[in-house]
Design an enzyme around this catalytic site. Sequence first.
Site, PDB file in Angstrom:
ATOM      1  CB  SER A 114      -6.535  -3.583   6.461  1.00 44.29           C
ATOM      2  OG  SER A 114      -6.513  -2.314   6.832  1.00 44.29           O
ATOM      3  CB  ALA A 129      -7.699   7.225   3.034  1.00 49.50           C
ATOM      4  CG  ASP A 130      -2.280   5.432   4.932  1.00 47.57           C
ATOM      5  OD1 ASP A 130      -2.535   4.502   5.369  1.00 47.57           O
ATOM      6  OD2 ASP A 130      -1.789   5.552   3.727  1.00 47.57           O
ATOM      7  N   GLY A 153      -0.953   5.678   0.679  1.00 47.21           N
ATOM      8  CA  GLY A 153       0.525   5.267   0.547  1.00 47.21           C
ATOM      9  C   GLY A 153       1.155   4.253   1.442  1.00 47.21           C
ATOM     10  N   GLY A 154       0.345   4.142   2.710  1.00 45.49           N
ATOM     11  CA  GLY A 154       1.049   3.606   3.869  1.00 45.49           C
ATOM     12  C   GLY A 154       1.156   1.957   3.423  1.00 45.49           C
ATOM     13  CD  GLU A 198      -3.519   2.729  -2.776  1.00 44.64           C
ATOM     14  OE1 GLU A 198      -3.985   1.714  -2.145  1.00 44.64           O
ATOM     15  OE2 GLU A 198      -2.870   3.725  -2.355  1.00 44.64           O
ATOM     16  CE  LYS A 206      -6.657   4.149   8.780  1.00 44.98           C
ATOM     17  NZ  LYS A 206      -6.963   3.354   9.785  1.00 44.98           N
TER      18      LYS A 206
END
Length: 237
Positions: A30, A85-86, A97-98, A105, A123
């Site tokens: 997003s 990033a998560d 990788g969410g 990536e 985050k």
Amino acid sequence: MDMDELKRQAAARALEEVRNGMQLGLGTGSTAKHFVELLGERVRAGLKVIGVPTSEATRADAVRCGVPLTTLDEIDHLDITVDGADEIDPELNLIKGGGGALLREKIVAAASDRMIVIADDSKWVTTLGRFPLPVEVIPFGLGATRRAIEKAFAQSGVSGQMALRKAKDGHVFVTDGGHWILDAHLGRIEDPARLAVALSAIPGVVEHGLFIGLAGSAVLAGSEGIRVIERRKPKGD
């Protein structure tokens, strides 16, 4: 200020680093979607760049926004990759990788001179692991791979449950590369570099969501504005 606006602010700040003629890695998710949309506005205004998308979803967004695309078969390096990033820790190690695009990536980030991570400040964590760690695996021999992953967890001082990721329709989630993802709920990863090495040694593991030493800087947007954090270089660098 809502979360989506914070993500867009971080994307806009990263866009300030882009120069005419650059070859860019285009992230997935997003926040990265905001970057692609803003980049498209600049392209329509005359900016000359070319991008390599990290997923089929990002490819579609880039085409929609008018961003010219290429592949890593056609060019030999990327100037900058901008991706979300998560989780981000103070060493700028990441969990990614969410959205399921971690393999592409990581390939794109590793081919780049510089990786800029963009995110809202939720985050930012002191220790990685609250977000489930994605491990991309080959479907063949999944049981053996799971047992090897559990052994790697134990040797790396972490533990937790793993779940095979499901898509919204209830079927197994399949990555752009045709693989499956195990999401590991570990809570805390005290030594992410050690765990990354252990997971990478397992034959059935295609890739994992620990991005160690790849991010050069992070742009975090919060209620008090934008923070830019640069990765500390080890002594001797």
